[in-house]
Design a protein around this motif. Structure first.
Motif, short mmCIF file in Angstrom:
data_model
loop_
_atom_site.label_atom_id
_atom_site.label_comp_id
_atom_site.label_asym_id
_atom_site.label_seq_id
_atom_site.Cartn_x
_atom_site.Cartn_y
_atom_site.Cartn_z
N PHE A 131 38.43 22.24 48.38
CA PHE A 131 38.75 23.42 47.61
C PHE A 131 38.82 24.68 48.46
O PHE A 131 39.21 25.74 47.99
N LYS A 132 38.46 24.57 49.73
CA LYS A 132 38.41 25.73 50.60
C LYS A 132 39.82 26.17 50.99
O LYS A 132 40.76 25.39 50.99
N ARG B 140 35.25 19.73 36.92
CA ARG B 140 35.32 18.26 37.07
C ARG B 140 36.74 17.82 37.41
O ARG B 140 36.95 17.03 38.34
N VAL B 141 37.72 18.35 36.68
CA VAL B 141 39.11 17.95 36.91
C VAL B 141 39.62 18.53 38.23
O VAL B 141 40.38 17.88 38.95
N ARG B 142 39.18 19.73 38.56
CA ARG B 142 39.59 20.32 39.85
C ARG B 142 39.16 19.44 41.01
O ARG B 142 39.91 19.25 41.97
N LYS B 143 37.96 18.88 40.94
CA LYS B 143 37.48 18.01 42.01
C LYS B 143 38.28 16.72 42.09
O LYS B 143 38.35 16.10 43.15
N ILE B 144 38.86 16.29 40.97
CA ILE B 144 39.71 15.09 40.99
C ILE B 144 40.95 15.34 41.84
O ILE B 144 41.34 14.49 42.66
N SER C 176 43.42 15.07 47.72
CA SER C 176 42.24 14.28 47.31
C SER C 176 42.57 12.80 47.40
O SER C 176 43.74 12.40 47.52
N GLU C 177 41.55 11.97 47.31
CA GLU C 177 41.74 10.51 47.35
C GLU C 177 42.57 10.04 46.15
O GLU C 177 43.42 9.15 46.28
N ILE C 178 42.33 10.62 45.00
CA ILE C 178 43.08 10.20 43.81
C ILE C 178 44.53 10.61 43.92
O ILE C 178 45.44 9.86 43.53
#
Length: 243
Positions: free
Chosen positions: A228-229, A219-223, A16-18
Protein backbone atom coordinates in the motif's frame (compact mmCIF):
# COMPACT_ATOMS: atom_id res chain seq x y z
CA UNK A 1 -6.24 -16.90 -28.61
CA UNK A 2 -5.16 -15.06 -25.43
CA UNK A 3 -2.11 -17.32 -25.23
CA UNK A 4 -0.77 -15.97 -28.52
CA UNK A 5 -1.97 -12.41 -27.93
CA UNK A 6 -0.01 -12.04 -24.68
CA UNK A 7 2.96 -14.28 -25.51
CA UNK A 8 5.29 -11.28 -26.25
CA UNK A 9 4.97 -10.15 -22.60
CA UNK A 10 8.08 -10.75 -20.49
CA UNK A 11 6.91 -9.14 -17.26
CA UNK A 12 3.55 -8.05 -15.91
CA UNK A 13 3.14 -5.61 -13.02
CA UNK A 14 1.02 -6.71 -10.09
CA UNK A 15 -0.16 -5.26 -6.79
CA UNK A 16 -0.91 -8.47 -4.83
CA UNK A 17 -0.83 -12.27 -4.95
CA UNK A 18 -4.54 -12.42 -5.77
CA UNK A 19 -4.15 -9.91 -8.60
CA UNK A 20 -1.33 -12.08 -9.94
CA UNK A 21 -3.57 -15.14 -9.76
CA UNK A 22 -6.41 -13.37 -11.58
CA UNK A 23 -4.30 -12.07 -14.47
CA UNK A 24 -2.22 -15.24 -14.68
CA UNK A 25 -5.35 -17.25 -15.45
CA UNK A 26 -6.91 -14.60 -17.66
CA UNK A 27 -3.86 -13.99 -19.85
CA UNK A 28 -2.20 -17.41 -19.57
CA UNK A 29 0.95 -16.03 -17.97
CA UNK A 30 3.20 -17.78 -15.43
CA UNK A 31 3.57 -16.43 -11.91
CA UNK A 32 7.26 -15.85 -12.58
CA UNK A 33 6.35 -13.16 -15.09
CA UNK A 34 4.65 -10.99 -12.45
CA UNK A 35 6.53 -8.27 -10.60
CA UNK A 36 4.95 -7.11 -7.34
CA UNK A 37 5.81 -3.44 -7.57
CA UNK A 38 2.36 -1.88 -7.53
CA UNK A 39 1.24 0.47 -10.31
CA UNK A 40 3.04 3.77 -10.99
CA UNK A 41 -0.18 5.45 -12.13
CA UNK A 42 -1.45 5.34 -8.55
CA UNK A 43 1.50 7.23 -7.10
CA UNK A 44 -0.06 10.56 -8.06
CA UNK A 45 -3.38 9.45 -6.57
CA UNK A 46 -1.83 8.74 -3.19
CA UNK A 47 0.18 11.96 -3.40
CA UNK A 48 -3.18 13.73 -3.96
CA UNK A 49 -1.68 16.39 -6.22
CA UNK A 50 -4.48 18.05 -8.20
CA UNK A 51 -3.53 19.80 -11.46
CA UNK A 52 -3.76 23.62 -11.11
CA UNK A 53 -6.20 23.98 -14.03
CA UNK A 54 -8.52 21.19 -12.87
CA UNK A 55 -10.89 23.68 -11.23
CA UNK A 56 -11.72 24.94 -14.73
CA UNK A 57 -13.89 21.86 -15.39
CA UNK A 58 -15.94 22.28 -12.20
CA UNK A 59 -19.09 24.43 -12.25
CA UNK A 60 -17.93 26.16 -9.05
CA UNK A 61 -14.73 26.10 -6.96
CA UNK A 62 -14.19 22.86 -5.01
CA UNK A 63 -14.49 24.67 -1.69
CA UNK A 64 -18.11 25.59 -2.43
CA UNK A 65 -19.20 21.94 -2.33
CA UNK A 66 -19.55 20.02 0.91
CA UNK A 67 -18.96 16.74 -0.97
CA UNK A 68 -18.38 15.46 -4.48
CA UNK A 69 -20.03 12.24 -5.68
CA UNK A 70 -18.43 10.37 -8.58
CA UNK A 71 -20.93 8.17 -10.45
CA UNK A 72 -18.98 5.87 -12.77
CA UNK A 73 -20.73 2.69 -13.96
CA UNK A 74 -19.15 0.05 -16.14
CA UNK A 75 -19.83 -0.91 -19.76
CA UNK A 76 -22.37 -3.46 -20.91
CA UNK A 77 -22.09 -5.09 -24.31
CA UNK A 78 -25.72 -6.18 -24.65
CA UNK A 79 -27.63 -3.41 -22.88
CA UNK A 80 -27.26 0.30 -22.23
CA UNK A 81 -26.34 1.32 -18.72
CA UNK A 82 -29.21 2.57 -16.59
CA UNK A 83 -28.40 5.54 -14.36
CA UNK A 84 -30.20 5.54 -11.01
CA UNK A 85 -32.23 2.49 -12.12
CA UNK A 86 -34.83 2.82 -9.37
CA UNK A 87 -38.62 2.79 -9.66
CA UNK A 88 -38.83 5.56 -7.03
CA UNK A 89 -36.26 7.83 -8.74
CA UNK A 90 -37.06 11.30 -10.05
CA UNK A 91 -34.73 14.09 -11.06
CA UNK A 92 -36.50 16.34 -8.59
CA UNK A 93 -35.62 14.00 -5.71
CA UNK A 94 -32.02 13.89 -6.88
CA UNK A 95 -31.81 17.68 -7.01
CA UNK A 96 -33.23 17.91 -3.49
CA UNK A 97 -30.68 15.41 -2.14
CA UNK A 98 -27.77 17.20 -3.79
CA UNK A 99 -29.01 20.50 -2.43
CA UNK A 100 -29.40 19.04 1.06
CA UNK A 101 -25.81 17.82 1.20
CA UNK A 102 -24.41 20.73 -0.83
CA UNK A 103 -23.04 18.10 -3.19
CA UNK A 104 -21.76 17.98 -6.73
CA UNK A 105 -22.62 14.88 -8.77
CA UNK A 106 -20.08 13.99 -11.46
CA UNK A 107 -21.43 11.63 -14.12
CA UNK A 108 -18.61 9.61 -15.66
CA UNK A 109 -19.87 7.37 -18.48
CA UNK A 110 -17.68 4.52 -19.65
CA UNK A 111 -15.52 5.47 -22.68
CA UNK A 112 -17.34 2.85 -24.77
CA UNK A 113 -20.77 4.27 -23.98
CA UNK A 114 -22.11 7.79 -24.41
CA UNK A 115 -24.43 9.28 -21.83
CA UNK A 116 -27.98 9.53 -23.15
CA UNK A 117 -28.57 13.25 -23.77
CA UNK A 118 -32.21 12.92 -22.69
CA UNK A 119 -31.16 12.02 -19.14
CA UNK A 120 -30.67 14.60 -16.40
CA UNK A 121 -32.17 17.43 -18.44
CA UNK A 122 -31.96 19.76 -15.46
CA UNK A 123 -28.17 19.71 -15.31
CA UNK A 124 -26.99 22.64 -13.23
CA UNK A 125 -24.13 23.56 -10.93
CA UNK A 126 -24.77 20.35 -8.95
CA UNK A 127 -24.79 17.87 -11.86
CA UNK A 128 -21.99 17.74 -14.41
CA UNK A 129 -20.87 15.22 -17.04
CA UNK A 130 -17.14 14.49 -17.16
CA UNK A 131 -16.40 11.90 -19.80
CA UNK A 132 -12.93 10.90 -21.00
CA UNK A 133 -12.87 13.84 -23.42
CA UNK A 134 -13.26 16.29 -20.53
CA UNK A 135 -11.01 14.53 -18.01
CA UNK A 136 -8.95 11.73 -19.55
CA UNK A 137 -7.47 10.26 -16.35
CA UNK A 138 -10.03 8.97 -13.83
CA UNK A 139 -7.49 9.20 -11.01
CA UNK A 140 -7.84 12.98 -11.26
CA UNK A 141 -11.53 12.58 -10.41
CA UNK A 142 -10.75 10.25 -7.51
CA UNK A 143 -8.56 12.96 -5.98
CA UNK A 144 -11.51 15.33 -5.57
CA UNK A 145 -14.26 12.77 -4.86
CA UNK A 146 -15.71 12.00 -1.44
CA UNK A 147 -17.80 9.01 -2.52
CA UNK A 148 -17.95 6.63 -5.50
CA UNK A 149 -21.21 5.37 -6.98
CA UNK A 150 -20.83 2.40 -9.29
CA UNK A 151 -22.00 -1.09 -10.18
CA UNK A 152 -19.19 -3.48 -11.22
CA UNK A 153 -16.55 -1.02 -12.36
CA UNK A 154 -13.12 -1.46 -10.82
CA UNK A 155 -12.96 2.27 -10.10
CA UNK A 156 -14.12 1.64 -6.55
CA UNK A 157 -11.02 -0.56 -6.06
CA UNK A 158 -8.78 2.32 -7.09
CA UNK A 159 -10.73 4.52 -4.69
CA UNK A 160 -9.77 2.22 -1.82
CA UNK A 161 -6.23 3.54 -2.08
CA UNK A 162 -7.53 6.82 -0.64
CA UNK A 163 -10.27 5.15 1.43
CA UNK A 164 -13.20 6.45 -0.64
CA UNK A 165 -16.51 4.87 0.44
CA UNK A 166 -18.44 3.27 -2.44
CA UNK A 167 -22.19 2.96 -2.91
CA UNK A 168 -22.96 -0.05 -5.13
CA UNK A 169 -25.89 -0.37 -7.53
CA UNK A 170 -25.79 -3.98 -8.85
CA UNK A 171 -29.22 -3.74 -10.47
CA UNK A 172 -28.52 -6.36 -13.13
CA UNK A 173 -26.01 -8.61 -11.40
CA UNK A 174 -27.78 -11.81 -12.48
CA UNK A 175 -27.72 -10.71 -16.14
CA UNK A 176 -24.35 -8.98 -16.23
CA UNK A 177 -22.45 -10.66 -19.05
CA UNK A 178 -18.89 -9.52 -18.41
CA UNK A 179 -16.43 -11.47 -16.32
CA UNK A 180 -16.19 -10.85 -12.55
CA UNK A 181 -12.90 -12.26 -11.20
CA UNK A 182 -14.08 -12.74 -7.59
CA UNK A 183 -17.47 -13.18 -5.86
CA UNK A 184 -19.13 -9.78 -6.05
CA UNK A 185 -20.50 -9.54 -2.52
CA UNK A 186 -17.16 -10.53 -0.99
CA UNK A 187 -15.15 -7.74 -2.61
CA UNK A 188 -17.55 -4.79 -2.53
CA UNK A 189 -17.07 -2.99 0.81
CA UNK A 190 -20.14 -0.82 0.91
CA UNK A 191 -23.94 -0.77 0.80
CA UNK A 192 -25.76 -2.35 -2.15
CA UNK A 193 -28.85 -0.31 -2.95
CA UNK A 194 -31.93 -1.17 -5.01
CA UNK A 195 -34.06 1.96 -4.51
CA UNK A 196 -33.53 5.69 -4.39
CA UNK A 197 -34.62 5.68 -0.76
CA UNK A 198 -31.84 3.19 0.05
CA UNK A 199 -29.44 5.30 -1.98
CA UNK A 200 -30.20 8.46 0.02
CA UNK A 201 -29.80 6.57 3.30
CA UNK A 202 -26.44 5.19 2.15
CA UNK A 203 -25.35 8.63 0.99
CA UNK A 204 -26.15 10.02 4.44
CA UNK A 205 -23.90 7.37 5.99
CA UNK A 206 -21.12 8.06 3.50
CA UNK A 207 -21.22 11.78 4.26
CA UNK A 208 -21.71 11.63 8.03
CA UNK A 209 -20.27 8.25 9.06
CA UNK A 210 -17.44 7.14 6.78
CA UNK A 211 -16.15 4.79 9.47
CA UNK A 212 -19.08 2.37 9.12
CA UNK A 213 -17.52 0.27 6.33
CA UNK A 214 -13.92 1.31 6.95
CA UNK A 215 -12.77 -2.09 8.26
CA UNK A 216 -14.37 -3.77 5.25
CA UNK A 217 -12.69 -1.31 2.89
CA UNK A 218 -9.34 -2.05 4.48
CA UNK A 219 -9.94 -5.81 4.12
CA UNK A 220 -10.67 -5.51 0.39
CA UNK A 221 -7.83 -3.05 -0.14
CA UNK A 222 -5.38 -5.63 1.22
CA UNK A 223 -6.76 -8.17 -1.27
CA UNK A 224 -5.87 -5.97 -4.23
CA UNK A 225 -2.96 -3.96 -2.84
CA UNK A 226 -0.57 -5.92 -0.65
CA UNK A 227 1.95 -3.09 -0.98
CA UNK A 228 0.00 0.00 0.00
CA UNK A 229 3.03 2.27 0.24
CA UNK A 230 3.86 4.93 -2.31
CA UNK A 231 6.81 4.61 -4.62
CA UNK A 232 5.63 2.12 -7.26
CA UNK A 233 7.38 4.18 -9.94
CA UNK A 234 10.69 3.90 -8.11
CA UNK A 235 10.22 0.16 -7.56
CA UNK A 236 9.59 -0.36 -11.29
CA UNK A 237 12.69 1.67 -12.17
CA UNK A 238 14.75 -0.35 -9.70
CA UNK A 239 13.55 -3.58 -11.29
CA UNK A 240 14.31 -2.35 -14.82
CA UNK A 241 17.83 -1.47 -13.76
CA UNK A 242 18.42 -5.10 -12.83
CA UNK A 243 17.68 -6.37 -16.34
Amino acid sequence: MLKYRFSPIDYFLSSSEIVTEIFSKRFNLTHDQFIHTGYPMYDSLKNNIIPPNFSDVLPKPRCEYNCILLYAPTFRKKNKTKWFPFSDFTEKKLEQVLQKYEALLILRPHPNEKLDSTLFKAKNDRIVVMDHHTVEDTTELLKIADCIITDYSGIYIEGLLVDLPPILIPYDLAQYERWLPLPYHEITPGPKVSSFKEFTESLKQSVNNKEKYQADRERVRKIYFSNFKRGATKRVINFLETL
